[in-house]
Design a protein around this motif. Structure first.
Motif, PDB file in Angstrom:
ATOM      1  N   VAL D  50       0.873  -1.164   0.000  1.00  0.00           N
ATOM      2  CA  VAL D  50       0.000   0.000   0.000  1.00  0.00           C
ATOM      3  C   VAL D  50       0.911   1.215   0.000  1.00  0.00           C
ATOM      4  O   VAL D  50       1.816   1.315   0.819  1.00  0.00           O
ATOM      5  CB  VAL D  50      -0.927  -0.025   1.231  1.00  0.00           C
ATOM      6  CG1 VAL D  50      -1.587   1.319   1.429  1.00  0.00           C
ATOM      7  CG2 VAL D  50      -1.961  -1.113   1.068  1.00  0.00           C
ATOM      8  N   VAL D  54       1.145   0.897  -5.055  1.00  0.00           N
ATOM      9  CA  VAL D  54       0.093  -0.106  -4.874  1.00  0.00           C
ATOM     10  C   VAL D  54      -0.311  -0.738  -6.200  1.00  0.00           C
ATOM     11  O   VAL D  54      -0.606  -1.932  -6.272  1.00  0.00           O
ATOM     12  CB  VAL D  54      -1.140   0.496  -4.153  1.00  0.00           C
ATOM     13  CG1 VAL D  54      -1.775   1.630  -4.951  1.00  0.00           C
ATOM     14  CG2 VAL D  54      -2.187  -0.570  -3.864  1.00  0.00           C
ATOM     15  N   LEU D  55      -0.299   0.070  -7.251  1.00  0.00           N
ATOM     16  CA  LEU D  55      -0.734  -0.477  -8.548  1.00  0.00           C
ATOM     17  C   LEU D  55       0.370  -1.247  -9.256  1.00  0.00           C
ATOM     18  O   LEU D  55       0.203  -1.647 -10.413  1.00  0.00           O
ATOM     19  CB  LEU D  55      -1.268   0.639  -9.437  1.00  0.00           C
ATOM     20  CG  LEU D  55      -2.556   1.327  -8.933  1.00  0.00           C
ATOM     21  CD1 LEU D  55      -2.939   2.494  -9.828  1.00  0.00           C
ATOM     22  CD2 LEU D  55      -3.706   0.326  -8.849  1.00  0.00           C
ATOM     23  N   GLN D  66      -1.489  -8.120  -4.095  1.00  0.00           N
ATOM     24  CA  GLN D  66      -1.521  -6.818  -3.436  1.00  0.00           C
ATOM     25  C   GLN D  66      -1.656  -7.080  -1.940  1.00  0.00           C
ATOM     26  O   GLN D  66      -2.552  -7.812  -1.526  1.00  0.00           O
ATOM     27  CB  GLN D  66      -2.696  -5.996  -3.981  1.00  0.00           C
ATOM     28  CG  GLN D  66      -2.626  -4.508  -3.663  1.00  0.00           C
ATOM     29  CD  GLN D  66      -2.896  -4.206  -2.204  1.00  0.00           C
ATOM     30  OE1 GLN D  66      -3.802  -4.757  -1.623  1.00  0.00           O
ATOM     31  NE2 GLN D  66      -2.081  -3.356  -1.612  1.00  0.00           N
ATOM     32  N   ALA D  67      -0.774  -6.510  -1.153  1.00  0.00           N
ATOM     33  CA  ALA D  67      -0.760  -6.807   0.285  1.00  0.00           C
ATOM     34  C   ALA D  67      -1.303  -5.654   1.110  1.00  0.00           C
ATOM     35  O   ALA D  67      -1.232  -4.503   0.701  1.00  0.00           O
ATOM     36  CB  ALA D  67       0.666  -7.105   0.733  1.00  0.00           C
ATOM     37  N   ALA D  68      -1.807  -5.981   2.284  1.00  0.00           N
ATOM     38  CA  ALA D  68      -2.241  -4.939   3.223  1.00  0.00           C
ATOM     39  C   ALA D  68      -1.034  -4.100   3.631  1.00  0.00           C
ATOM     40  O   ALA D  68       0.113  -4.544   3.557  1.00  0.00           O
ATOM     41  CB  ALA D  68      -2.899  -5.569   4.452  1.00  0.00           C
ATOM     42  N   HIS D  69      -1.321  -2.896   4.085  1.00  0.00           N
ATOM     43  CA  HIS D  69      -0.272  -1.911   4.384  1.00  0.00           C
ATOM     44  C   HIS D  69       0.755  -2.480   5.371  1.00  0.00           C
ATOM     45  O   HIS D  69       0.418  -2.827   6.507  1.00  0.00           O
ATOM     46  CB  HIS D  69      -0.932  -0.669   4.976  1.00  0.00           C
ATOM     47  CG  HIS D  69      -0.042   0.528   5.055  1.00  0.00           C
ATOM     48  ND1 HIS D  69       0.998   0.771   4.186  1.00  0.00           N
ATOM     49  CD2 HIS D  69      -0.051   1.607   5.903  1.00  0.00           C
ATOM     50  CE1 HIS D  69       1.590   1.924   4.497  1.00  0.00           C
ATOM     51  NE2 HIS D  69       0.973   2.440   5.535  1.00  0.00           N
ATOM     52  N   ARG D  71       2.302  -5.290   5.298  1.00  0.00           N
ATOM     53  CA  ARG D  71       2.347  -6.746   5.485  1.00  0.00           C
ATOM     54  C   ARG D  71       2.951  -7.494   4.311  1.00  0.00           C
ATOM     55  O   ARG D  71       2.904  -8.744   4.266  1.00  0.00           O
ATOM     56  CB  ARG D  71       0.947  -7.290   5.767  1.00  0.00           C
ATOM     57  CG  ARG D  71       0.091  -6.460   6.686  1.00  0.00           C
ATOM     58  CD  ARG D  71       0.706  -6.169   8.042  1.00  0.00           C
ATOM     59  NE  ARG D  71      -0.153  -5.236   8.787  1.00  0.00           N
ATOM     60  CZ  ARG D  71       0.200  -4.584   9.873  1.00  0.00           C
ATOM     61  NH1 ARG D  71       1.406  -4.732  10.392  1.00  0.00           N
ATOM     62  NH2 ARG D  71      -0.632  -3.766  10.472  1.00  0.00           N
ATOM     63  N   GLY D  95       6.861   4.290   4.274  1.00  0.00           N
ATOM     64  CA  GLY D  95       5.778   4.242   5.251  1.00  0.00           C
ATOM     65  C   GLY D  95       5.378   2.803   5.474  1.00  0.00           C
ATOM     66  O   GLY D  95       5.230   2.335   6.603  1.00  0.00           O
ATOM     67  N   ASP D  96       5.259   2.096   4.394  1.00  0.00           N
ATOM     68  CA  ASP D  96       4.832   0.702   4.427  1.00  0.00           C
ATOM     69  C   ASP D  96       5.814  -0.180   5.201  1.00  0.00           C
ATOM     70  O   ASP D  96       5.424  -0.930   6.093  1.00  0.00           O
ATOM     71  CB  ASP D  96       4.726   0.212   2.976  1.00  0.00           C
ATOM     72  CG  ASP D  96       3.972  -1.082   2.834  1.00  0.00           C
ATOM     73  OD1 ASP D  96       2.740  -1.070   2.963  1.00  0.00           O
ATOM     74  OD2 ASP D  96       4.620  -2.120   2.595  1.00  0.00           O
ATOM     75  N   TYR D 125       5.402   9.873   3.053  1.00  0.00           N
ATOM     76  CA  TYR D 125       4.241   9.130   2.584  1.00  0.00           C
ATOM     77  C   TYR D 125       3.778   9.800   1.300  1.00  0.00           C
ATOM     78  O   TYR D 125       3.163  10.864   1.345  1.00  0.00           O
ATOM     79  CB  TYR D 125       3.109   9.189   3.610  1.00  0.00           C
ATOM     80  CG  TYR D 125       3.338   8.331   4.819  1.00  0.00           C
ATOM     81  CD1 TYR D 125       4.253   8.688   5.796  1.00  0.00           C
ATOM     82  CD2 TYR D 125       2.643   7.135   4.988  1.00  0.00           C
ATOM     83  CE1 TYR D 125       4.464   7.889   6.905  1.00  0.00           C
ATOM     84  CE2 TYR D 125       2.851   6.327   6.101  1.00  0.00           C
ATOM     85  CZ  TYR D 125       3.757   6.713   7.045  1.00  0.00           C
ATOM     86  OH  TYR D 125       3.968   5.917   8.140  1.00  0.00           O
ATOM     87  N   MET D 127       1.711   8.519  -1.354  1.00  0.00           N
ATOM     88  CA  MET D 127       0.329   8.244  -1.751  1.00  0.00           C
ATOM     89  C   MET D 127      -0.712   9.080  -1.017  1.00  0.00           C
ATOM     90  O   MET D 127      -1.671   9.563  -1.594  1.00  0.00           O
ATOM     91  CB  MET D 127       0.058   6.761  -1.507  1.00  0.00           C
ATOM     92  CG  MET D 127      -1.373   6.333  -1.596  1.00  0.00           C
ATOM     93  SD  MET D 127      -1.996   6.441  -3.271  1.00  0.00           S
ATOM     94  CE  MET D 127      -2.183   4.709  -3.677  1.00  0.00           C
ATOM     95  N   THR D 128      -0.505   9.250   0.283  1.00  0.00           N
ATOM     96  CA  THR D 128      -1.538   9.897   1.090  1.00  0.00           C
ATOM     97  C   THR D 128      -1.359  11.409   1.162  1.00  0.00           C
ATOM     98  O   THR D 128      -2.089  12.078   1.881  1.00  0.00           O
ATOM     99  CB  THR D 128      -1.539   9.302   2.511  1.00  0.00           C
ATOM    100  OG1 THR D 128      -0.178   9.122   2.920  1.00  0.00           O
ATOM    101  CG2 THR D 128      -2.232   7.966   2.528  1.00  0.00           C
TER     102      THR D 128
END
Ligand SMILES: Cc1ncc(C[n+]2csc(CCOP(=O)(O)OP(=O)(O)O)c2C)c(N)n1
Ligand SMILES: Cc1ncc(C[n+]2csc(CCOP(=O)(O)OP(=O)(O)O)c2C)c(N)n1
Ligand code: SF4
Ligand code: SF4
Ligand code: SF4
Ligand code: SF4
Ligand code: SF4
Ligand code: SF4
Ligand SMILES: [Mg+2]
Ligand SMILES: [Mg+2]
Lengths: 188, 365, 67, 248, 248, 365, 67, 188
Positions: D50, D54-55, D66-69, D71, D95-96, D125, D127-128
């Motif tokens: 994430v 992510v893409l 695709q994994a959870a943030h 993980r 961040g991930d 970070y 993306m956010t």
């Protein structure tokens, strides 16, 4: 009174600020207003849009599906949103960047050389104000004064000279729209 | 400042929290709530507070546990996946009976899902997504002004019940700007009632312990019964809902948050078209305004529940109505907001079903 | 003889290739592509060595190099 | 004329969503080249994080999850343990990997998991919208450190390569940068090695790549690369921190 | 005759639930003595973990919070940020701190959080019945490594003191043992220092204490202490890994 | 081995999983389920499988995600607080439509709670404790034999639906020993149907992607509707319940798992005393056996729902009954199991209420 | 003169004090305490130096030392 | 037929094994059986107990609240569980470690010098088998043979000599109970 507006263009064209100025001006004039951006993954150069609603009644959805007005600052935005405009609605588009001519006959269309005029005024970033001016003139939902008063609240860090430039751009847009509306009235 | 300010819902939450005496914020970035931590990172240091970006949502909720246990007014915020990560921590906070405020700006799920508005975390918020019998008090604002007001109330209710309170918004409420007024004077932190149970250093008193472990059955059951009594008290003292035009209604819409705004537009459209539509808008999702609904259901008027989900609050509506009148459901997901027209069309079909179905029968959703 | 081929639609106009080309052979177009970016153009094809430094520095793999 | 440089086979022929000048794109290409050159495209499985990348599941021509943030290392572990014959890599931001995913990366490394981790450190970070990361430099302004990161409040930035190198198990750990052509070449070599230690069953491979985020740093792409050189590299020294006999 | 040794004031006068010969008891006493001697009992706030020491909230005569498994450093952070005048410590086992709580301890350390962490490393999950911990030695049999820990499968044990010492921010990091009287005295000194760096606002203090688990190791208490000396200390060297000017 | 073995419930889960073709287990210790990972750590290497103790429950569920995405039959187990930590991961697994088995040996909550048996994670298991509209298929065994059988079925159902399946036990079921028989031959892993969607290396085919992110509203809504259709299919094809002596019943007990066993003793006691008591024991908690209950409710027979919680499944019972007959609740918490006598006393009061209350009225719980 | 006092009810019979006493002055009781443990006893009070090593090594703080 | 048993004592007294032997023996004889331990934080020397149910019908709760039989291997266990025994139930206690005399008159009480006898047989750890033998004799719910047959299944690693010792202890327990029951019968 209910006016639903979509403003769209490239990121960096000042799309969000246009919307916030409109909403703020509406608030200053005692209306119910809402503004909501399209939000998504950060990406410079992507398209961006926002919805503004100005209303005398409490506002339902801030997300506009069938706008009264679309202000399209680039071609993808025009292609995406023009079809959704309500019959008898308004389309304002930045003809400096858009080389196609919108096809719809059931709406008012105003072409504004927004980027070009802004460049001529000295800062291409003022293109948004040109288009906004055109909107003010065409629709009259909020007053020029309310918008000018809102500039400081929305962009507190702007220098006086940039404010002046923005106001000039706004007025220029109003003029152009005035001219075009006269023409289209005389045609129709 | 009682002037009208044009603010994002997320910013309104931040400002309202600070004015409610919140001086600690622990959070982690996630769309569509980033303006909350960002606002707090700007504003908290100005009022002598602490903004800390935690290493994760889990760390954030456990920092909240620590600070709440130490007696502070404290808040965290996140959005759906991040809230899921807080489930263990929230269960601990509920079990240790600590007051705090948790904001969820819901986005589409499941999984990474999307970042557009949704209401699909209703079950998680109201039934306890974490383990064990616990509940949060859940407030569902429907405007930027209410985002501010609910946040302020959340701190009061949290302290009143020593219980976590959730403000359940969604991406639209967080991202949109509307005028907002802060009419009440800011809370003076030093004048807040003391919390004698907090871990502030055992000076001149016996040590305080913040804890949710009870290895003896008797002790744990005692905790559970105490919690249940508290939840019952919430039901009797703090249910909130807005009831609009239900007296003469042929059909009643039930919706909360962003969805309720669209329902309002739909109801107005309907009234203009001669259709008498009422609205019940739960503001507290837990405690749920069951009595209001069961009272209205006595007339047999059909309900249409509209949610940005595949149907979650509708279960609470059905439980309240208990078969006394028909309950139908309409929902959209993925970030779509139904339009007033869509809702209108559904209302018409509810009324048609109604005229055909035998009294009291409940059509399947 | 060597040369590069820039995919004008893929190019995002970041100008890294402009900075990286050891011979300063790349400049940006006057035109915008359909996504609103100016794109890279080889100004002096004769002088290109095909070293591929531009290509290796392009974040969008918009440059192919021939030799 | 023959084509001497172009898109590697492992990189899908689609436009990316990255901002202009974002070096995520360069790093993607290097990873794809390493997969091509190792000849493992048909047994590679990538894990997208994430974050801005992510893409990535759309950008590599191999199987992807695709994994959870945070993980991704755990997801990669699950894949590798289920399919030891696959070549498994994760691609993660700071961040991930360095914040929410700290436990997962440390324990994947501590287990000597046979996976390759590409760690894209852009000190923010992305993306956010530009919040502070554990890797954000002291004094750096971000949307959640509007006065600049204050070490007294948020501590000093975390050097992940050095941290992981303090563990016994990992086989290969390096930090590289992609701020200019020479470093891009060195980065490529390190990424290759991080795959090789996996393919040779030598252990866990990890490459930290210093990367730019022109958008959230508020710099033009080329300025951003200068910032990498002038501000990041002094705090995040480049080099190999751990390597096994016969790696690469 | 006067009493020259007895229960410190910070240690509650109640029987503990620890197994006979479990050195958790010794470490509790050392922490309590350090609190007494620093004169901070009335502003101390402790954080109990999940693990055999979960009931520590009953054993210290100061305010206590019980934290979720692994999250004690985050809970301690919350307390300290809310009450900077308090002296905040966490007491955690190796499952708690080195496994599930890895991210929390690393980031509390990286932030230079003004807290004191007592890390009880007994190379096993005591409370839950003797499962493998990240600190379990290679070859050591546990209920989830019934054939002995296999480095090829589970990697090498994690040395937390060294790992945290690889960070920039922490003020004091040491590893001690309580397997005999001389080491108990040294452990005491280290624990005192870890409190002092907090009290003097110098930063994050951390003491790893090698501890025994006679029950789950299947050894008599005194044999267990021998096992600490003969098996643990060679892999987990004692000493100070980081210290600030003027610490202690 | 079709002999009777005396096994712990936890061990039976482990053995059944291995016989169902599970070759990967990722877990983390927590009472009262430790015998599952311990059993797997002994047995899996013997059959060429992999046991890995993860660094946390979160890592474990994400390892499960990876392995499931790679096409393996894979399992994890935990107990309440550990399951709460898995909420984000479970939502991802549901969103990415991956098959896997998750075992929850429920203990008392909230927070650290206790380690004795409880049923207070019902909401979390059945309504989605994680974010977004997703459901797990939830199996609730009531004996050690059923622990084995449900585990075996769980793998089949997970593959059938590409959905996570939860086996919801409790501390008692995990810790107790009973005779168990493994009558079916072990599954041959190599003969399991292929999973063409799995990430096994893109040899001779287009790449497979395991993913739950859908930034376009249309895409995400499509996923949600596909999931809903799947859940509807579960409701039509895989509802399971045991219905005992309901035909002539004056009162019907509804209970699952350990609690249903005690209800059985109570019903037997009651029958000997001349009271006609029926039992409905849901075996699938989602999909819930609503139709069975609504059918029985038509006769107006009162229900007494008994749970080891403050009342969770009772909501699903009420939703099914929909006001057609009275539903009462009795629950214990903290680790206490109600005795048959307690239940009997409650049944008598249900019957008394019934004879007084007007037909169809539902007494408050 | 020095000596120790063992709290027989607190003692869990771990025998660490027995091993630690430099003079080997401690041994275990024949009796069990109420929790089922044999407890520590000072065998030769005369020789105790009050060094407190036993006390510092007792995990249960069951020993007080006097001097 | 329904027999509910609680067995309790210190950890390390072989409490769990007693229960498992009983349950296994019941299974061998075709009964429904359940066994459940008290479980809690690990602690050596703490008290431990388990419940065994042997029944011809399906078993309800495996957790026994009002046992037919209690086997108490130490004093705290006796104090805790003796009061819960059903009227006419059975109490067997380890009189080597328990110096009080149970007060209840409405139950059968058998005192067994279990630890003492086991020590005399050479291994105090066989005390559990002595008590178990007493139970077998007193209650007859499962046969001696079934218990002996179950030893290998329950403790697969036991050496033959230890098995022999355990069987001897079992028999000794049966003898003692036989004697006491005769006495109590002749008294009553
Ligand atoms: C559990 C969870 N928390 C937070 C987020 C929101 N989020 C998306 S991307 C991201 C951080 C990305 O930063 P980084 O890993 O540095 O990658 P970059 O974008 O800089 O490449 C976060 C916090 C999320 N999706 N899930
Ligand atoms: C979230 C969560 N996971 C797991 C557990 C179960 N648990 C209790 S104690 C413990 C480990 C204790 O080991 P350690 O930290 O080494 O402490 P010790 O008992 O050895 O002192 C675990 C895993 C829990 N309570 N909560
Ligand atoms: S190939 Fe080399 S010389 Fe040619 S344009 Fe690219 S960088 Fe310049
Ligand atoms: S580096 Fe690539 S994307 Fe950037 S300007 Fe050159 S060709 Fe375009
Ligand atoms: S936000 Fe930053 S990291 Fe993300 S794509 Fe844009 S430049 Fe790259
Ligand atoms: S189990 Fe081990 S660590 Fe826990 S109290 Fe017993 S000896 Fe100590
Ligand atoms: S005080 Fe010293 S000499 Fe006396 S018993 Fe204790 S250890 Fe031995
Ligand atoms: S060290 Fe303490 S607990 Fe152990 S035997 Fe000696 S007095 Fe008893
Ligand atoms: Mg980053
Ligand atoms: Mg441990």
């Amino acid at each position: 009174m209910l006016e639903e507006i979509i403003i769209a263009g490239f990121g960096g064209q000042g799309i969000m600020v246009m919307g916030r100025l409109l909403a703020h001006a509406g608030m200053v004039e005692g209306r119910n207003v809402s503004w909501i951006p399209s939000y998504g993954p950060e990406m410079r150069g992507g398209t961006a849009n926002c919805c503004v609603v100005i209303s005398s009644d409490p506002i339902g959805s801030p997300v506009v599906a069938e706008p009264d007005t679309v202000i399209a600052m680039n071609r993808p935005s025009l292609e995406k949103f023009a079809p959704s405009i309500k019959p008898s609605g308004l389309l304002i588009y930045n003809s400096s960047l858009i080389d196609i001519v919108p096809e719809r006959q059931d709406i008012t269309v105003i072409a504004v050389r927004a980027s070009g005029i802004a460049s001529e005024l000295g800062d291409i970033r003022a293109a948004n104000m040109v288009a906004l001016g055109a909107y003010l003139r065409a629709r009259g939902v909020v007053s020029r004064e309310a918008v000018v008063d809102s500039i400081r609240a929305v962009m507190p860090k702007l220098s006086q000279s940039l404010i002046d430039l923005n106001v000039k751009a706004l007025d220029k847009g109003m003029d152009i729209a005035g001219d075009q509306l006269m023409i289209s009235e005389s045609i129709s | 400042m009682s002037e009208r300010l044009l603010m994002k819902g997320n910013e309104a939450v931040g400002e309202a929290a600070i004015r409610a005496g919140c001086r600690l914020f622990f959070g982690y970035p996630i769309t569509p709530q980033n303006e909350i931590p960002e606002y707090m990172s700007r504003r908290l240091p100005e009022v002598g507070g602490v903004f800390l970006q935690a290493e994760s949502e889990i760390a954030a909720i456990n920092m909240v546990y620590g600070a709440a246990g130490a007696g502070a007014r404290v808040m965290t915020s996140s959005s759906s996946p991040g809230i899921s990560l807080k489930m263990e921590g929230i269960s601990y906070i509920a079990g240790a009976e600590l007051p705090c405020v948790i904001v969820n700006m819901v986005r589409g799920g499941p999984g990474l899902g999307g970042i557009q508005p949704a209401q699909s975390d209703y079950f998680q918020a109201t039934k306890g997504g974490g383990h064990g019998d616990y509940r949060m008090l859940v407030l569902a604002p429907a405007s930027v002004q209410e985002m501010a007001d609910c946040t302020a109330d959340a701190f009061e209710l949290a302290d009143k019940y020593r219980n976590p309170v959730m403000v359940l918004g969604d991406g639209a409420l967080g991202q949109m700007m509307e005028p907002v007024t802060f009419s009440k004077p800011p809370v003076s932190v030093s004048e807040l009632p003391p919390k004698p149970w907090a871990t502030t250093g055992a000076r001149g008193r016996a040590p305080n312990i913040v804890n949710s472990l009870h290895l003896e059955n008797e002790e744990l059951e005692k905790l559970n019964l105490r919690l249940e009594a508290k939840y019952r008290r919430m039901k009797s003292e703090d249910v909130r809902a807005e009831v609009i035009d239900c007296d003469d209604a042929d059909v009643i819409l039930v919706a909360y948050g962003t969805m309720s705004r669209v329902c309002r537009s739909a109801a107005n459209m309907a009234r203009s078209a001669g259709l008498r539509v009422g609205i019940v808008r739960p503001i507290t999702l837990f405690p749920f305004p069951s009595e209001i609904l069961s009272e209205l259901a006595k007339k047999g008027v059909p309900f249409l529940v509209v949610e940005l989900s595949l149907g979650q609050m509708v279960e609470d509506v059905k439980l309240a109505v208990n078969g006394a009148s028909p309950v139908q459901f309409y929902g959209r997901t993925g970030g779509f907001l139904p339009t007033p027209k869509e809702i209108l069309a559904r209302m018409e079909s509810v009324l048609k079903d109604r005229s055909q179905a035998p009294c009291g029968a409940v059509p399947e959703r | 003889m060597a040369g590069i081929k820039v995919d004008g639609e893929r190019c995002k106009g970041c100008e890294l290739c402009v900075a990286f080309c050891p011979r300063s052979l790349i400049s940006m177009s006057k035109q915008f592509n359909s996504r609103g970016y100016r794109y890279a153009e080889l100004t002096d094809p004769e002088r290109c060595t095909g070293c591929a430094i531009c290509g290796r520095g392009c974040p969008d793999v918009a440059i192919e190099v021939y030799r | 004329m023959t084509r001497v440089f172009g898109r590697p086979a492992a990189l899908a022929d689609v436009p990316t969503h990255y901002c202009p000048g974002c070096t995520h794109g360069i790093i993607h290409r290097l990873v794809a080249e390493a997969i091509d050159e190792a000849g493992v495209l048909d047994r590679a499985v990538g894990v997208a994080p994430v974050g801005c990348s992510v893409l990535a599941y759309n950008y590599f021509n191999c199987d992807m999850q695709q994994a959870a943030h945070g993980r991704a290392p755990a997801v990669a572990t699950g894949i590798k343990r289920a399919r030891p014959e696959c070549v498994v890599f994760s691609y993660q931001g700071d961040g991930d990997l360095a914040s929410i995913g700290t436990a997962e990366i440390i324990h994947a490394a501590a287990r000597g998991e046979r996976i390759t981790v590409i760690f894209v450190n852009n000190a923010i970070y992305g993306m956010t919208g530009g919040q502070m990361a554990p890797t954000t430099l002291v004094g750096q302004k971000t949307t959640t450190s509007p006065r600049g990161r204050d070490a007294a409040l948020a501590g000093y930035p975390v050097r992940m390569a050095e941290l992981l190198a303090a563990l016994e198990s990992p086989a290969y750990i390096a930090r590289v940068s992609v701020h200019n052509p020479a470093n891009i070449n060195r980065a490529k070599r390190a990424i290759q090695k991080a795959f090789e230690v996996q393919i040779k069953d030598q252990g866990f491979g990890f490459v930290e790549v210093l990367s730019s985020c022109p958008t959230n740093w508020g710099l033009a792409p080329i300025e951003a690369l200068k910032w990498v050189e002038e501000h990041m590299i002094p705090y995040y020294p480049l080099g190999e921190f751990k390597t096994v006999e016969g790696a690469g």
